[in-house]
Motif scaffolding. Structure first.
Motif, mmCIF file in Angstrom:
data_model
loop_
_atom_site.group_PDB
_atom_site.id
_atom_site.type_symbol
_atom_site.label_atom_id
_atom_site.label_comp_id
_atom_site.label_asym_id
_atom_site.label_seq_id
_atom_site.Cartn_x
_atom_site.Cartn_y
_atom_site.Cartn_z
ATOM 1 N N PRO A 243 0.720 -1.036 0.260
ATOM 2 C CA PRO A 243 0.050 0.344 -0.066
ATOM 3 C C PRO A 243 0.775 1.108 0.386
ATOM 4 N N MET A 244 -0.119 2.682 -0.182
ATOM 5 C CA MET A 244 0.947 3.841 -0.756
ATOM 6 C C MET A 244 0.659 4.154 1.154
ATOM 7 N N HIS A 245 -0.193 4.223 1.865
ATOM 8 C CA HIS A 245 -0.195 4.419 3.461
ATOM 9 C C HIS A 245 -0.738 3.725 4.598
ATOM 10 N N VAL A 246 -0.576 3.124 5.576
ATOM 11 C CA VAL A 246 -1.306 2.821 6.182
ATOM 12 C C VAL A 246 -0.674 3.816 7.573
ATOM 13 N N THR A 247 -1.757 3.239 8.274
ATOM 14 C CA THR A 247 -2.453 3.900 9.170
ATOM 15 C C THR A 247 -2.230 2.533 10.361
ATOM 16 N N LYS A 248 -1.495 2.918 12.230
ATOM 17 C CA LYS A 248 -1.593 1.714 12.468
ATOM 18 C C LYS A 248 -1.049 2.221 13.865
ATOM 19 N N ARG A 249 -2.499 1.372 14.961
ATOM 20 C CA ARG A 249 -2.036 2.187 16.342
ATOM 21 C C ARG A 249 -1.367 1.492 17.299
ATOM 22 N N VAL A 250 -0.520 2.013 17.902
ATOM 23 C CA VAL A 250 0.711 0.889 19.174
ATOM 24 C C VAL A 250 -0.101 2.504 20.869
ATOM 25 N N GLY A 251 -0.454 1.350 21.458
ATOM 26 C CA GLY A 251 -0.546 2.370 22.939
ATOM 27 C C GLY A 251 -1.950 3.007 21.990
ATOM 28 N N GLY A 252 -1.307 4.669 22.824
ATOM 29 C CA GLY A 252 -2.591 5.209 22.964
ATOM 30 C C GLY A 252 -2.086 6.182 22.190
ATOM 31 N N LEU A 253 -1.405 6.388 20.749
ATOM 32 C CA LEU A 253 -1.252 6.206 19.084
ATOM 33 C C LEU A 253 -1.610 6.422 17.976
ATOM 34 N N ASN A 254 -1.785 6.966 17.213
ATOM 35 C CA ASN A 254 -2.545 6.997 16.159
ATOM 36 C C ASN A 254 -1.085 6.806 14.735
ATOM 37 N N PHE A 255 -0.480 5.905 14.298
ATOM 38 C CA PHE A 255 0.873 6.581 13.730
ATOM 39 C C PHE A 255 0.378 6.678 11.807
ATOM 40 N N GLY A 256 0.876 7.412 11.131
ATOM 41 C CA GLY A 256 0.468 7.635 9.839
ATOM 42 C C GLY A 256 1.958 7.545 8.712
ATOM 43 N N ILE A 257 1.651 6.613 8.895
ATOM 44 C CA ILE A 257 2.941 6.320 7.417
ATOM 45 C C ILE A 257 3.227 5.764 6.278
ATOM 46 N N SER A 258 4.230 6.116 5.730
ATOM 47 C CA SER A 258 3.567 6.213 3.791
ATOM 48 C C SER A 258 5.576 7.017 3.787
ATOM 49 N N HIS A 259 6.161 6.348 1.880
ATOM 50 C CA HIS A 259 6.967 6.530 1.894
ATOM 51 C C HIS A 259 7.229 8.205 1.543
ATOM 52 N N ASN A 260 6.337 8.733 1.360
ATOM 53 C CA ASN A 260 6.476 10.485 1.239
ATOM 54 C C ASN A 260 4.758 10.396 1.333
ATOM 55 N N LEU A 261 3.992 11.472 0.940
ATOM 56 C CA LEU A 261 2.708 11.720 1.490
ATOM 57 C C LEU A 261 1.657 10.615 1.231
ATOM 58 N N PRO A 262 0.812 10.223 1.568
ATOM 59 C CA PRO A 262 -0.518 9.600 1.842
ATOM 60 C C PRO A 262 -0.460 9.065 0.939
ATOM 61 N N TRP A 263 -0.569 9.908 -0.152
ATOM 62 C CA TRP A 263 -1.397 9.503 -2.042
ATOM 63 C C TRP A 263 -0.445 9.959 -3.011
ATOM 64 N N LEU A 264 0.996 10.085 -2.741
ATOM 65 C CA LEU A 264 2.583 10.571 -3.447
ATOM 66 C C LEU A 264 3.561 10.085 -3.036
ATOM 67 N N ASN A 265 4.314 9.262 -3.742
ATOM 68 C CA ASN A 265 5.407 8.397 -3.363
ATOM 69 C C ASN A 265 6.756 9.173 -3.487
ATOM 70 N N MET A 266 6.740 9.951 -4.480
ATOM 71 C CA MET A 266 7.715 11.476 -5.253
ATOM 72 C C MET A 266 7.442 12.309 -4.588
ATOM 73 N N GLY A 267 8.183 13.513 -5.419
ATOM 74 C CA GLY A 267 8.347 14.653 -5.430
ATOM 75 C C GLY A 267 9.591 14.866 -4.068
ATOM 76 N N GLN A 268 9.322 16.660 -3.842
ATOM 77 C CA GLN A 268 10.362 16.791 -3.177
ATOM 78 C C GLN A 268 9.542 17.890 -2.683
ATOM 79 N N ASP A 269 7.926 17.515 -1.654
ATOM 80 C CA ASP A 269 7.363 18.539 -1.216
ATOM 81 C C ASP A 269 7.762 18.199 0.242
ATOM 82 N N LEU A 270 8.617 17.812 0.644
ATOM 83 C CA LEU A 270 8.872 16.875 2.135
ATOM 84 C C LEU A 270 10.490 17.252 1.998
ATOM 85 N N PHE A 271 10.813 18.158 1.441
ATOM 86 C CA PHE A 271 12.428 17.520 2.110
ATOM 87 C C PHE A 271 12.288 18.944 2.745
#
Length: 283
Positions: free
Chosen positions: A111-139
């Motif tokens: 998948p491009m994006h996963v949400t994973k709950r650990v303890g009381g926290l929700n982690f949002g996990i993606s390679h880059n943006l949740p819907w876009l795994n390329m580009g320099q938006d998050l440099f």
């Protein structure tokens, strides 16, 4: 509740770095692994890296832009319009010739994006943006408003966003002070500031989550033998082998150096090799 999570990404075919990172994570008592994309290419190792990934049994995997390139290239779907496209295509052909169709299909399903709950926290996990795994938006030097996009996902609110892609380890905050993490790169750490670029160890992130929240956030930099990695390349039929060995020395990527890639492409007829490969598998 206490859980120790090894978060890693951007292996890029560097077996020696991944082995070092994995052994360090065992010493750090990792309970589970999250892989944040870009497993293969341009390094020489394919099967051995895949075997380590299977041994780790990651509870989270997301698909990076180089994973997409592996799939498209292995399936004979790459164009030859630019020198870098030939580079990606020929490397993906190499991956296909040293793996299996089943493995390529499995990477395609990540998948491009996963949400994973650990303890009381929700982690949002993606390679880059949740819907876009390329580009320099998050440099790392981009504005906070760019990073706020990491929290724009459906479902329960994300408390901590984790991304990869830019090969810089990072801890920063969104505009509302939610946490953003990047594990850095196992195989290709980058930094434009030369004194920091000298640190070419295998970078990854060790998290400890307990009932209260983040008990530990540790950016691990693990030494490994780059000479050993060059020997693995020497003993392979890796395309652009000399370029990969050069990267082991400089730490610089040459993905978009059109002049240099054109020299290699012309010298070794890589475009023609890939065209023949694509024709063979697609008819």
């Amino acid at each position: 509740m206490k859980k120790r999570i090894a978060v890693f990404s951007d292996t890029h075919g560097n077996l020696t770095a991944l082995q070092a990172m994995y052994q360090d994570s065992i010493q750090q008592r990792a309970d589970e692994y999250w892989f944040i994309g870009d497993l293969l290419m341009p390094g020489p190792s394919v099967r051995a890296i895949w075997d380590i990934l299977q041994e780790m049994k990651p509870t989270v995997i997301v698909r990076g832009n180089w994973d997409d390139l592996v799939v498209r290239g292995a399936r004979g779907m790459m164009d030859m319009e630019r020198p870098s496209h030939i580079y990606f295509a020929r490397l993906a052909q190499y991956v296909a010739e040293h793996s299996s169709e089943k493995m390529i299909d499995e990477i395609a399903r990540w998948p491009m994006h996963v949400t994973k709950r650990v303890g009381g926290l929700n982690f949002g996990i993606s390679h880059n943006l949740p819907w876009l795994n390329m580009g320099q938006d998050l440099f790392p030097t981009q504005a906070s408003t760019n990073f706020d996009k990491l929290f724009n996902v459906a479902g329960e609110p994300v408390d901590v966003a984790i991304y990869a892609h830019v090969h810089h380890d990072l801890l920063r905050y969104g505009s509302d002070e939610r946490i953003i993490l990047n594990p850095g790169a196992v195989g290709e750490p980058f930094n434009h500031w030369q004194p920091l670029q000298r640190d070419l160890r295998a970078h990854y992130l060790m998290l400890e989550v307990d009932d209260i929240g983040l008990a530990e956030t540790s950016f691990r930099h693990v030494p490994y033998s780059r000479d050993q990695e060059k020997k693995i390349a020497d003993n392979s039929d890796l395309p652009y082998r000399d370029l990969y060995k050069k990267m082991m020395v400089t730490g610089r990527a040459y993905t978009h150096d059109d002049d240099l890639l054109t020299k290699y492409n012309n010298q070794y007829n890589y475009a023609d090799e890939y065209r023949k490969y694509a024709l063979k598998i697609n008819g």
